[in-house]
Motif scaffolding. Sequence first.
Motif, PDB file in Angstrom:
ATOM      1  N   GLU A   1     -48.010  20.595  39.402  1.00  4.22           N
ATOM      2  CA  GLU A   1     -48.061  21.772  38.450  1.00  4.22           C
ATOM      3  C   GLU A   1     -48.728  22.940  39.401  1.00  4.22           C
ATOM      4  O   GLU A   1     -48.310  24.060  39.309  1.00  4.22           O
ATOM      5  CB  GLU A   1     -48.924  21.321  37.239  1.00  4.22           C
ATOM      6  CG  GLU A   1     -49.384  22.549  36.333  1.00  4.22           C
ATOM      7  CD  GLU A   1     -49.887  22.310  35.017  1.00  4.22           C
ATOM      8  OE1 GLU A   1     -49.928  23.149  34.190  1.00  4.22           O
ATOM      9  OE2 GLU A   1     -50.142  21.253  34.843  1.00  4.22           O
ATOM     10  N   ALA A   2     -49.721  22.780  40.029  1.00  2.00           N
ATOM     11  CA  ALA A   2     -50.176  23.670  41.023  1.00  2.00           C
ATOM     12  C   ALA A   2     -49.446  24.310  42.106  1.00  2.00           C
ATOM     13  O   ALA A   2     -49.459  25.653  42.358  1.00  2.00           O
ATOM     14  CB  ALA A   2     -51.357  22.944  41.648  1.00  2.00           C
ATOM     15  N   ILE A   3     -48.394  23.536  42.289  1.00  2.00           N
ATOM     16  CA  ILE A   3     -47.513  24.004  43.435  1.00  2.00           C
ATOM     17  C   ILE A   3     -46.577  25.178  42.733  1.00  2.00           C
ATOM     18  O   ILE A   3     -46.265  26.200  43.361  1.00  2.00           O
ATOM     19  CB  ILE A   3     -46.743  22.938  44.101  1.00  2.00           C
ATOM     20  CG1 ILE A   3     -47.645  22.016  45.016  1.00  2.00           C
ATOM     21  CG2 ILE A   3     -45.462  23.657  44.940  1.00  2.00           C
ATOM     22  CD1 ILE A   3     -46.720  20.667  45.453  1.00  2.00           C
ATOM     23  N   VAL A   4     -46.080  24.879  41.564  1.00  2.00           N
ATOM     24  CA  VAL A   4     -45.272  25.646  40.843  1.00  2.00           C
ATOM     25  C   VAL A   4     -45.990  27.115  40.514  1.00  2.00           C
ATOM     26  O   VAL A   4     -45.491  27.900  40.308  1.00  2.00           O
ATOM     27  CB  VAL A   4     -44.549  24.988  39.595  1.00  2.00           C
ATOM     28  CG1 VAL A   4     -43.841  25.867  38.598  1.00  2.00           C
ATOM     29  CG2 VAL A   4     -43.690  23.873  40.040  1.00  2.00           C
TER      30      VAL A   4
ATOM     31  N   VAL B   1     -43.926  20.289  32.407  1.00  2.00           N
ATOM     32  CA  VAL B   1     -44.327  21.739  32.059  1.00  2.00           C
ATOM     33  C   VAL B   1     -43.784  22.581  33.159  1.00  2.00           C
ATOM     34  O   VAL B   1     -43.888  23.932  33.190  1.00  2.00           O
ATOM     35  CB  VAL B   1     -45.863  21.744  32.184  1.00  2.00           C
ATOM     36  CG1 VAL B   1     -46.435  20.851  30.745  1.00  2.00           C
ATOM     37  CG2 VAL B   1     -46.311  21.304  33.698  1.00  2.00           C
ATOM     38  N   ASN B   2     -43.405  22.144  34.341  1.00  2.00           N
ATOM     39  CA  ASN B   2     -42.702  22.973  35.183  1.00  2.00           C
ATOM     40  C   ASN B   2     -41.176  23.316  34.940  1.00  2.00           C
ATOM     41  O   ASN B   2     -40.861  24.396  35.819  1.00  2.00           O
ATOM     42  CB  ASN B   2     -42.565  22.253  36.864  1.00  2.00           C
ATOM     43  CG  ASN B   2     -44.048  22.020  37.331  1.00  2.00           C
ATOM     44  OD1 ASN B   2     -45.055  22.720  36.831  1.00  2.00           O
ATOM     45  ND2 ASN B   2     -44.151  21.139  38.226  1.00  2.00           N
ATOM     46  N   ILE B   3     -40.639  23.008  34.215  1.00  2.00           N
ATOM     47  CA  ILE B   3     -39.152  23.143  34.014  1.00  2.00           C
ATOM     48  C   ILE B   3     -38.841  24.420  33.776  1.00  2.00           C
ATOM     49  O   ILE B   3     -38.077  25.168  34.441  1.00  2.00           O
ATOM     50  CB  ILE B   3     -38.539  22.270  32.947  1.00  2.00           C
ATOM     51  CG1 ILE B   3     -38.645  20.777  33.389  1.00  2.00           C
ATOM     52  CG2 ILE B   3     -37.084  22.710  32.644  1.00  2.00           C
ATOM     53  CD1 ILE B   3     -38.084  20.353  34.535  1.00  2.00           C
ATOM     54  N   ASP B   4     -39.646  25.165  32.704  1.00  2.00           N
ATOM     55  CA  ASP B   4     -39.082  26.448  32.169  1.00  2.00           C
ATOM     56  C   ASP B   4     -39.516  27.510  33.350  1.00  2.00           C
ATOM     57  O   ASP B   4     -38.891  28.436  33.685  1.00  2.00           O
ATOM     58  CB  ASP B   4     -40.038  26.944  31.112  1.00  2.00           C
ATOM     59  CG  ASP B   4     -39.366  26.112  29.746  1.00  2.00           C
ATOM     60  OD1 ASP B   4     -38.374  25.782  29.758  1.00  2.00           O
ATOM     61  OD2 ASP B   4     -40.436  26.086  28.581  1.00  2.00           O
ATOM     62  N   THR B   5     -40.866  27.182  34.040  1.00  2.00           N
ATOM     63  CA  THR B   5     -41.152  28.242  35.142  1.00  2.00           C
ATOM     64  C   THR B   5     -40.056  28.032  36.277  1.00  2.00           C
ATOM     65  O   THR B   5     -39.693  29.008  36.857  1.00  2.00           O
ATOM     66  CB  THR B   5     -42.611  27.871  35.484  1.00  2.00           C
ATOM     67  OG1 THR B   5     -43.563  27.945  34.727  1.00  2.00           O
ATOM     68  CG2 THR B   5     -42.807  28.776  36.769  1.00  2.00           C
TER      69      THR B   5
ATOM     70  N   VAL C   1     -30.956  18.789  36.117  1.00  2.00           N
ATOM     71  CA  VAL C   1     -32.437  18.668  35.542  1.00  2.00           C
ATOM     72  C   VAL C   1     -32.963  19.986  34.876  1.00  2.00           C
ATOM     73  O   VAL C   1     -33.594  19.918  33.720  1.00  2.00           O
ATOM     74  CB  VAL C   1     -33.338  17.970  36.654  1.00  2.00           C
ATOM     75  CG1 VAL C   1     -34.669  18.267  35.859  1.00  2.00           C
ATOM     76  CG2 VAL C   1     -32.955  16.732  36.994  1.00  2.00           C
ATOM     77  N   LEU C   2     -32.795  21.036  35.682  1.00  5.85           N
ATOM     78  CA  LEU C   2     -33.316  22.194  35.142  1.00  5.85           C
ATOM     79  C   LEU C   2     -32.536  23.212  34.094  1.00  5.85           C
ATOM     80  O   LEU C   2     -33.002  23.842  33.059  1.00  5.85           O
ATOM     81  CB  LEU C   2     -33.419  23.433  36.438  1.00  5.85           C
ATOM     82  CG  LEU C   2     -34.356  22.984  37.477  1.00  5.85           C
ATOM     83  CD1 LEU C   2     -34.463  24.200  38.759  1.00  5.85           C
ATOM     84  CD2 LEU C   2     -35.854  22.886  37.101  1.00  5.85           C
ATOM     85  N   SER C   3     -31.310  22.873  34.048  1.00  6.21           N
ATOM     86  CA  SER C   3     -30.410  23.211  32.824  1.00  6.21           C
ATOM     87  C   SER C   3     -30.269  22.500  31.799  1.00  6.21           C
ATOM     88  O   SER C   3     -29.835  22.912  30.740  1.00  6.21           O
ATOM     89  CB  SER C   3     -29.094  23.689  33.668  1.00  6.21           C
ATOM     90  OG  SER C   3     -28.489  22.511  33.922  1.00  6.21           O
TER      91      SER C   3
END
Length: 273
Positions: A22-25, A61-65, A99-101
Amino acid sequence: MMDALAVVTQLRDLASEPQNREAIVQDQGCLPGLVLFLDHKDPNVLLTTLQTLRYLAEWPVNIDTMKNELGMMVSLENLIEKQGLTEDLLILAKDVYDVLSSPGNTGTFRTPAQQQQRKNKSQFFINSANKKAKTVTLHIEGLDGLDQRGMCEEALLKVRGVISFTFQMAVKRCTVRIRSDLPTENLATAIAATKVLQAQQVVKNETGEEVLIPLSISGSPIQENSQLPDYLPEDESPEKDLGRAVSRTGAKEDGSGSWLNAAASFLTRSFYW
């Protein structure tokens, strides 16, 4: 002096630890830099970038970003459609894009039971629907700690045709995704070359029970990747900052600051290539 491959390799290693993702994103420099690297001419940089993104996408929690990051989805689409892309890169680029879509991948809250269910169902880099790759589960004798895991990682990274892998340290297993034409014995040969570890394949018999199958060791040299990502030299490797969320396994504590900040700074400067 940092270079692109060294930076993205260390960033991938950070992303392999769930507590860092999460911190990286959320860092303002890392994610835009990774998008930039999706257009890099060096296939090793490109492969490592895709591996990093795939790790980061494992954190819900990273997906949307990630998918809303400027240029992310377009760069992945361009990569998938690119002529002359190696099979390994194409498979991994499609994995990240899917994964992202996927509509089901959002950063919404999950109960502990839902999180565990997702963890059980999703294994990093594994997509059984892809016919050009296969998944092999190995039981590895001697896989007793982080040092042995590092030896195993180094051995597998040398094997041409290995796409990705993930470990289950508690049961001494490694799930490896490889090209469909790569003999499983090549994995066992590479692992046996460590002189410490030995691999057997995990398969299910007719009754559904898991059994261990010994793998033969090839006497001839296996085909290796010609170039492997190098780690930063010791005098350039920033040390672990216990006050920050992101840490690099095995780093020592001193006043040199956060490695993530150094990587982000490099990535930011990369926009001016």
